[in-house]
Design a protein around this motif. Structure first.
Motif, PDB file in Angstrom:
ATOM      1  N   ASP A  58      -8.290  -1.032  21.893  1.00  0.00           N
ATOM      2  CA  ASP A  58      -9.306  -1.462  23.076  1.00  0.00           C
ATOM      3  C   ASP A  58     -10.777  -0.939  22.153  1.00  0.00           C
ATOM      4  N   VAL A  59     -10.523   0.743  22.145  1.00  0.00           N
ATOM      5  CA  VAL A  59     -12.495   1.615  21.665  1.00  0.00           C
ATOM      6  C   VAL A  59     -12.704   0.592  20.269  1.00  0.00           C
ATOM      7  N   ASN A  60     -11.804  -0.054  19.007  1.00  0.00           N
ATOM      8  CA  ASN A  60     -12.505   0.321  17.691  1.00  0.00           C
ATOM      9  C   ASN A  60     -12.886  -1.507  17.623  1.00  0.00           C
ATOM     10  N   THR A  67     -10.557   3.310   3.844  1.00  0.00           N
ATOM     11  CA  THR A  67      -9.427   3.368   3.799  1.00  0.00           C
ATOM     12  C   THR A  67      -8.823   1.905   3.879  1.00  0.00           C
ATOM     13  N   VAL A  68     -10.020   0.892   4.235  1.00  0.00           N
ATOM     14  CA  VAL A  68      -9.635  -0.234   4.508  1.00  0.00           C
ATOM     15  C   VAL A  68      -8.748  -1.145   2.743  1.00  0.00           C
ATOM     16  N   TYR A  69      -9.058  -0.660   2.199  1.00  0.00           N
ATOM     17  CA  TYR A  69      -8.931  -0.566   0.621  1.00  0.00           C
ATOM     18  C   TYR A  69      -7.057  -0.642   0.668  1.00  0.00           C
ATOM     19  N   GLY A  70      -6.623   0.140   1.051  1.00  0.00           N
ATOM     20  CA  GLY A  70      -5.495   0.736   0.922  1.00  0.00           C
ATOM     21  C   GLY A  70      -4.960   1.110  -1.079  1.00  0.00           C
ATOM     22  N   ALA A  71      -3.266   0.324  -0.917  1.00  0.00           N
ATOM     23  CA  ALA A  71      -2.736   1.346  -1.786  1.00  0.00           C
ATOM     24  C   ALA A  71      -2.479  -0.003  -3.187  1.00  0.00           C
ATOM     25  N   VAL A 110     -13.885  -1.322  -5.714  1.00  0.00           N
ATOM     26  CA  VAL A 110     -15.157  -2.149  -5.921  1.00  0.00           C
ATOM     27  C   VAL A 110     -15.441  -2.939  -4.479  1.00  0.00           C
ATOM     28  N   GLU A 111     -16.811  -2.950  -3.894  1.00  0.00           N
ATOM     29  CA  GLU A 111     -16.475  -4.024  -3.008  1.00  0.00           C
ATOM     30  C   GLU A 111     -15.066  -5.156  -3.227  1.00  0.00           C
ATOM     31  N   THR A 112     -15.224  -5.722  -4.128  1.00  0.00           N
ATOM     32  CA  THR A 112     -14.219  -7.238  -3.825  1.00  0.00           C
ATOM     33  C   THR A 112     -12.633  -6.669  -3.955  1.00  0.00           C
ATOM     34  N   SER A 113     -12.872  -5.675  -4.261  1.00  0.00           N
ATOM     35  CA  SER A 113     -11.072  -5.330  -4.283  1.00  0.00           C
ATOM     36  C   SER A 113     -10.419  -5.788  -2.947  1.00  0.00           C
ATOM     37  N   PRO A 114      -9.098  -5.926  -3.109  1.00  0.00           N
ATOM     38  CA  PRO A 114      -8.588  -6.267  -2.584  1.00  0.00           C
ATOM     39  C   PRO A 114      -8.528  -5.460  -0.809  1.00  0.00           C
ATOM     40  N   VAL A 115      -8.253  -5.947  -0.314  1.00  0.00           N
ATOM     41  CA  VAL A 115      -8.197  -4.939   1.492  1.00  0.00           C
ATOM     42  C   VAL A 115      -6.861  -5.014   2.456  1.00  0.00           C
ATOM     43  N   ASN A 116      -6.064  -4.656   2.041  1.00  0.00           N
ATOM     44  CA  ASN A 116      -4.613  -4.126   2.572  1.00  0.00           C
ATOM     45  C   ASN A 116      -5.111  -2.530   3.841  1.00  0.00           C
ATOM     46  N   PRO A 117      -5.685  -2.470   4.672  1.00  0.00           N
ATOM     47  CA  PRO A 117      -5.045  -0.915   5.003  1.00  0.00           C
ATOM     48  C   PRO A 117      -3.702  -1.026   5.668  1.00  0.00           C
ATOM     49  N   ASN A 176      -6.452  -0.921   9.644  1.00  0.00           N
ATOM     50  CA  ASN A 176      -5.994  -1.794  10.566  1.00  0.00           C
ATOM     51  C   ASN A 176      -7.965  -2.442  11.488  1.00  0.00           C
ATOM     52  N   THR A 177      -7.765  -1.517  12.372  1.00  0.00           N
ATOM     53  CA  THR A 177      -9.309  -1.345  13.595  1.00  0.00           C
ATOM     54  C   THR A 177      -9.955  -1.976  12.713  1.00  0.00           C
ATOM     55  N   LYS A 178     -11.056  -1.222  11.809  1.00  0.00           N
ATOM     56  CA  LYS A 178     -11.788  -1.539  11.414  1.00  0.00           C
ATOM     57  C   LYS A 178     -11.737  -2.872   9.879  1.00  0.00           C
TER      58      LYS A 178
END
Ligand code: NAD
Ligand code: UFG
Length: 339
Positions: free
Chosen positions: A98-100, A126-130, A137-144, A150-152
Motif C-alpha cells: 500500500d505505502v510503497n 536489495t533488488v538484486y537478490g541472491a 552492476v546495474e545490468t545484474s539480474p534482479v530478483n529480490p 519486491n515493492t522496490k
C-alpha cells in the motif's frame, strides 16, 4: 528549480534537503512523520541557513498532491517516502504494498496530471537478490528475496513502463542505494530509528551510548574473509549529494536510467566494530548469534556508471562514516525525541 521531496524529514531525505538547499534548489517537503520528527526541519534549516516549505501529509492523498504540485509549481520530485523494515514487510505485506507501491502510483499519477515529469526514486541494492554476481552492476539480474525488495522492484517496473512509450517525456533516475550510514558532520541530523534498530550501524551506536547492552553479530560462518557479513557502506552525505547530481543529470536527459550508489568497497561486521572502536574509543560488546534469515553473505556495488554519467562518486571513507555517526549519537543520545 523547486523540488518536492517526499519523506524529506527522514534519515536520507533530511541530508538530501541540506544538499539541495546548498546547491540552490528550492525545497518542499511532504512527510507524514510516520518515521521522523518535526525537529529535523529546524535542524535542516539551521545547517543550510535557508528555509524550506513543509507539508504534513501522506503520499497516498491524491487531492493533497494535486494541490501542492500546483500551488508550489513543483518541477521535480525526489521520492523517499516509504516503509523500509525488511522484517516488518514480511509480517505486513499489504501495508508495504500500500505505502510503497500504491503510494508511488498515487504520486506518479498526480505528477502526470500536473505535467511534472522529472522523478528520482529511492531504490535499494536489495533488488538484486541472491542470484547476482558481486560486485553488482546495474545490468545484474534482479530478483529480490523479501516483500520490501519486491515493492522496490515493482515501482522500478512501473517507472520503466511510464518511460517506455516513444513519446514519453519523463526523465527518471532509479537510485539503488547500498548501505547508508553516518550523519551530517554538524551532528545536528542523523539516523533516529524508533525502537530497537534493525540495522548494524544504529545498533552499534546505541550500544556505544549504553542504551542497548550488546550487539548480536548475525553469523560468523559465512564464506567471507572473517566469516561475518560484508556490505558496501556509504556515507549518507555522499548519498545525499548523489541526488543533487541525479537532478542535474535529468535536466539534460529523457527516459529512465538506473544507478548504483555505493562505494565499491565491502567491510565486514567485525571490521566495522573494530574501526568504530578506533574512532570512538568505545569497545562495543558483542556476541555471535545465528545467521539472520534472508541475509546474503556479501555484496557491494560496481559504482562506475554513476561516475561516468553523473560525475558522482563517494568522497567520504569509513572513518568519516563512523566519526560522524558517533558525533550525532553522542550529541543526541535519544535522537530527536529529546526536543
Ligand atoms: P526513513 O524512514 O528515515 O524516511 C522515510 C520518510 O518517509 C520518513 O520521514 C517517514 O515519516 C516518511 N513516510 C513514510 N510513509 C509515508 C507516507 N505514506 N507519506 C508521507 N511520508 C511518509 O527512511 P530512509 O532510511 O531515509 O529511507 C528513505 C528511502 O530510501 C526509503 O524509500 C527507503 O526504502 C530507501 N532506502 C533506504 C535504505 C537504508 O538503508 N536506509 C537503503 C535503500 C533504500
Ligand atoms: N548485522 C548484525 N547485527 C545486527 C544487524 C545487522 O550482525 O544487529 C549484520 C547483518 O547480518 C549484515 C550486516 O550487519 O551482515 C548489515 O546489516 P544491515 O541490517 O545493517 O543491512 P542489510 O545489508 O541487511 O540491509 C540494509 C537495509 C535494506 C537495504 C540494504 C541495501 O536494511 O533495506 O541495506 O541497501 F536494502
Amino acid at each position: 528549480m523547486r523540488v518536492l521531496v517526499t519523506g524529506g524529514l527522514g534519515y536520507i531525505g533530511s541530508h538530501t534537503c541540506v544538499e539541495l538547499l546548498a546547491a540552490g534548489f528550492d525545497v518542499v517537503v511532504l512527510d507524514n512523520l510516520a518515521n521522523s520528527a518535526l525537529a529535523a526541519l529546524d535542524r535542516i534549516e539551521q545547517i543550510a541557513q535557508r528555509s524550506l516549505a513543509f507539508i504534513e501529509g501522506d503520499i497516498r492523498d491524491a487531492d493533497l498532491l494535486d494541490s501542492l504540485l500546483d500551488d508550489y509549481e513543483i518541477e521535480a520530485v525526489i521520492h523517499f517516502a516509504g516503509l523500509k523494515a525488511v522484517g516488518e514487510g514480511q509480517q505486513q505485506p499489504m501495508l508495504y504494498h500500500d505505502v510503497n507501491v500504491a503510494g508511488s502510483h498515487v504520486l506518479l499519477s498526480a505528477m502526470e496530471r500536473a505535467g511534472v515529469n522529472c522523478f528520482v526514486f529511492s531504490s535499494s541494492a536489495t533488488v538484486y537478490g541472491a542470484e547476482a554476481d558481486i560486485p553488482y552492476v546495474e545490468t545484474s539480474p534482479v530478483n529480490p528475496s523479501n516483500v520490501y525488495g519486491n515493492t522496490k522492484r515493482i515501482v522500478e517496473m512501473m517507472l520503466a513502463d511510464l518511460c517506455q512509450p516513444n513519446d514519453s517525456d519523463w526523465s527518471v533516475a532509479v537510485l539503488r542505494y547500498f548501505n547508508p550510514i553516518g550523519a551530517h558532520p554538524s551532528g545536528l541530523i542523523g539516523e533516529d530509528p524508533r525502537g530497537i534498530p534493525n540495522n548494524l550501524m544504529p545498533y552499534i551506536a546505541k550500544v556505544a551510548v549504553g542504551e542497548l547492552q550488546e550487539l548480536s553479530v548475525f553469523g560468523n560462518d559465512y564464506s567471507t574473509r572473517d566469516g561475518t557479513g560484508v556490505r558496501d557502506y556509504i556515507h549518507v552525505v555522499d548519498l545525499a549529494k548523489g541526488h543533487v547530481e541525479a537532478l542535474k543529470f535529468l535536466a539534460k536527459k529523457q527516459g529512465i536510467e538506473v544507478f548504483n550508489l555505493g562505494s565499491g568497497n565491502g567491510y565486514s561486521v567485525l571490521e566495522l566494530i573494530n574501526a568504530f572502536k578506533d574512532i570512538s574509543g568505545v569497545a562495543v560488546p558483542y556476541k555471535f548469534a545465528p545467521r539472520r534469515a534472508g541475509d546474503l553473505p556479501e555484496f557491494y556495488a560496481e559504482p562506475s556508471k554513476a561516475l561516468q554519467l553523473m560525475g558522482w562518486k563517494t568522497e567520504l571513507d569509513l572513518n568519516h562514516m563512523l566519526a560522524d555517526t558517533w558525533h550525532w549519537q553522542k550529541n543526541n543520545p535519544k535522537g530527536y525525541s529529546a526536543e
